[in-house]
Design a protein around this motif. Structure first.
Motif, PDB file in Angstrom:
ATOM      1  N   GLN A 170      -0.660  14.119   2.924  1.00  0.00           N
ATOM      2  CA  GLN A 170      -1.063  13.977   4.460  1.00  0.00           C
ATOM      3  C   GLN A 170       0.275  13.803   5.194  1.00  0.00           C
ATOM      4  O   GLN A 170       0.250  14.531   6.538  1.00  0.00           O
TER       5      GLN A 170
ATOM      6  N   VAL B 131       0.416   6.755  10.430  1.00  0.00           N
ATOM      7  CA  VAL B 131       0.338   6.223   9.273  1.00  0.00           C
ATOM      8  C   VAL B 131      -0.339   7.280   8.310  1.00  0.00           C
ATOM      9  O   VAL B 131      -1.552   7.593   8.955  1.00  0.00           O
ATOM     10  N   ALA B 132       0.288   7.459   7.354  1.00  0.00           N
ATOM     11  CA  ALA B 132      -0.347   8.376   6.326  1.00  0.00           C
ATOM     12  C   ALA B 132      -0.377   7.786   5.129  1.00  0.00           C
ATOM     13  O   ALA B 132       0.404   7.041   4.540  1.00  0.00           O
ATOM     14  N   PRO B 133      -1.747   7.954   4.362  1.00  0.00           N
ATOM     15  CA  PRO B 133      -1.876   7.182   2.871  1.00  0.00           C
ATOM     16  C   PRO B 133      -0.866   7.850   1.913  1.00  0.00           C
ATOM     17  O   PRO B 133      -0.776   6.955   1.021  1.00  0.00           O
ATOM     18  N   ASP B 134      -0.421   8.936   2.084  1.00  0.00           N
ATOM     19  CA  ASP B 134       0.340   9.461   0.801  1.00  0.00           C
ATOM     20  C   ASP B 134       1.116  10.389   1.563  1.00  0.00           C
ATOM     21  O   ASP B 134       1.138  10.991   2.755  1.00  0.00           O
TER      22      ASP B 134
ATOM     23  N   LEU C 222       1.598   7.670  -6.964  1.00  0.00           N
ATOM     24  CA  LEU C 222       1.536   8.086  -5.716  1.00  0.00           C
ATOM     25  C   LEU C 222       1.086   9.498  -5.497  1.00  0.00           C
ATOM     26  O   LEU C 222       1.093   9.937  -4.447  1.00  0.00           O
TER      27      LEU C 222
ATOM     28  N   THR D  26       6.659  -2.833   7.581  1.00  0.00           N
ATOM     29  CA  THR D  26       7.094  -1.725   6.684  1.00  0.00           C
ATOM     30  C   THR D  26       8.360  -1.898   6.680  1.00  0.00           C
ATOM     31  O   THR D  26       9.189  -2.665   7.279  1.00  0.00           O
TER      32      THR D  26
ATOM     33  N   GLN E 143       9.675   6.474  -0.866  1.00  0.00           N
ATOM     34  CA  GLN E 143       8.418   5.851  -1.262  1.00  0.00           C
ATOM     35  C   GLN E 143       8.367   5.481  -2.851  1.00  0.00           C
ATOM     36  O   GLN E 143       7.889   4.175  -3.164  1.00  0.00           O
TER      37      GLN E 143
ATOM     38  N   GLY F  60       5.013   1.412   3.789  1.00  0.00           N
ATOM     39  CA  GLY F  60       4.096   0.193   4.320  1.00  0.00           C
ATOM     40  C   GLY F  60       4.522  -0.901   3.013  1.00  0.00           C
ATOM     41  O   GLY F  60       3.961  -0.644   1.748  1.00  0.00           O
TER      42      GLY F  60
ATOM     43  N   THR G 175       1.970   3.164   2.247  1.00  0.00           N
ATOM     44  CA  THR G 175       1.678   4.088   3.067  1.00  0.00           C
ATOM     45  C   THR G 175       2.821   4.668   3.771  1.00  0.00           C
ATOM     46  O   THR G 175       4.173   4.046   3.660  1.00  0.00           O
TER      47      THR G 175
ATOM     48  N   ARG H 126       8.520   1.804  -4.793  1.00  0.00           N
ATOM     49  CA  ARG H 126       7.361   1.236  -5.782  1.00  0.00           C
ATOM     50  C   ARG H 126       7.703   0.945  -7.027  1.00  0.00           C
ATOM     51  O   ARG H 126       7.401   0.181  -7.806  1.00  0.00           O
TER      52      ARG H 126
ATOM     53  N   ASP I  72       0.760  -1.301   0.025  1.00  0.00           N
ATOM     54  CA  ASP I  72       0.066  -0.123   0.004  1.00  0.00           C
ATOM     55  C   ASP I  72       1.061   1.322   0.043  1.00  0.00           C
ATOM     56  O   ASP I  72       0.376   2.358  -0.207  1.00  0.00           O
TER      57      ASP I  72
END
Length: 376
Positions: free
Chosen positions: A65, A59-62, A321, A229, A252, A134, A8, A256, A6
């Motif tokens: 945030q 924890v932040a989704p992106d 992302l 993570t 990040q 994450g 995160t 990916r 994900d």
């Protein structure tokens, strides 16, 4: 079926506290820590030394945030510290402080660390930034860890913020890495063929009582002992929040990219630690000024070229992302130079204006407190 990551984000930073007038290191008063605990809960904690504070975002989704959360934490620490005549610094070494004059926090974990490591632990007057990404599947974490190691010197070079130690210019951009390297289980991560191999290696030490758990492994990149993570630990602390966010976004997007290659039955070439450590040393010594070795090209490339190649590699991933504006700041970071360069420039300007050596280093500390506040 393997669960897709994900990606995160969580960001941890360590700050030094200084007197807002003299810029000498200052221990965190109990009232300050109590106020921060009321404001931020478990997002703030004492660090090994009493002059340090550690924060960690939820924890932040992106990355957007994550940025909002990190700014809130920095602003709260700055505001509460000011109530006690103190100011935070986000840099990996204080320009003139003496570690021998600092006391460690009276906490079971830190008391044990001091007993176990002796003078090596007491010398840890350093701060860093850690980025969690994450990746739920353990097998993927191990596979990506081995490939991501190639990019760790790049992150170190960009983040370098520790040129001074005990009031002396060390000649390094990141002196922190040499101090932390005295601890066991540090440096680039070993290459593991599987999650089971990693677990067996950790168990060999935990079964003997040498380690409580894998949280006492302090590699530059490690599977987190608490969260699903991968955690980069290579970076110096960043004076500017925007730089911290760019490094987090690069971490990040790079992970990916490596995962995306694996979906195509491809992978990044893994090089011998002997070679990667040469780039790690170049990053610690020079920051971004002398370039890094591109082992595929067989050449030392300047960092502006490295930046363009890197951004091209992760372009698809930054789009996915929604982090393009953050990773694109890489160009500005390279052009503007590292914090280590900026600190040396501040000291040089102060000396040129007639300041003594002590006054020039005080000017550096003042510059770092101002950099912390400027972005809030």
């Amino acid at each position: 079926m393997t669960q897709d990551p994900d990606f995160t984000l969580g960001i941890e930073e360590e700050y030094l506290l200084v007197d807002a007038t003299s810029f000498q290191l200052a221990a965190a008063p109990p009232a300050l820590m109590a106020a921060l605990a009321d404001d931020l809960g478990d997002q703030v904690s004492p660090e090994f030394l009493r002059c340090q504070i550690e924060i960690g975002t939820p924890v932040a989704p992106d990355i957007r945030q994550a940025g909002d959360l990190l700014r809130h934490l920095r602003a709260t620490v700055a505001t509460r510290a000011a109530e006690h005549g103190l100011a935070p610094i986000s840099a990996s070494c204080h320009p003139f402080a003496d570690w021998r004059q600092q006391d460690h926090t009276d906490k079971d974990r830190y008391n044990q660390l001091s007993r176990d490591m002796g003078g090596v632990a007491r010398r840890m007057l350093i701060c860093g930034m850690h980025v969690h990404v994450g990746i739920p599947d353990p097998a993927q974490r191990i596979d990506l860890m081995g490939q991501m190691a190639y990019f760790l010197p790049h992150l170190l070079a960009l983040s370098a913020s520790s040129p001074f130690w005990l009031g002396q210019d060390t000649g390094l951009a990141s002196y922190r890495t040499t101090v932390f390297g005295d601890m066991p289980r540090t440096g680039l991560p070993p290459a593991f063929g599987s999650w089971a191999e990693f677990e067996r290696s950790v168990a060999a030490l935990t079964d003997l009582g040498i380690l409580e758990d894998s949280s006492k492994i302090w590699w530059d990149l490690r599977p987190s002992s608490k969260y699903p993570t991968l955690e980069t630990r290579i970076c110096d602390a960043c004076p500017h929040v925007e730089d911290a966010l760019t490094l987090a976004a690069l971490t990040q997007a790079t992970l990916r990219m490596l995962w995306r290659l694996s979906r195509r039955n491809q992978r990044w070439q893994q090089y011998e630690p002997f070679l990667l450590n040469e780039n790690r040393w170049r990053a610690a010594r020079y920051g971004t000024t002398e370039g890094l070795i591109d082992f595929g090209a067989g050449a030392i490339l300047p960092f502006d070229r490295i930046a363009e190649d890197w951004l091209e590699l992760i372009a698809e991933d930054a789009d996915a992302l929604d982090s393009q504006p953050f990773v694109a700041r890489l160009r500005g970071m390279v052009a503007g130079g590292t914090s280590a360069q900026a600190q040396r420039d501040v000291a040089a300007r102060a000396r040129a204006a007639g300041a003594s050596e002590d006054e020039s280093l005080q000017a550096v500390a003042r510059h770092l407190t101002e950099a912390f506040r400027r972005d809030l």
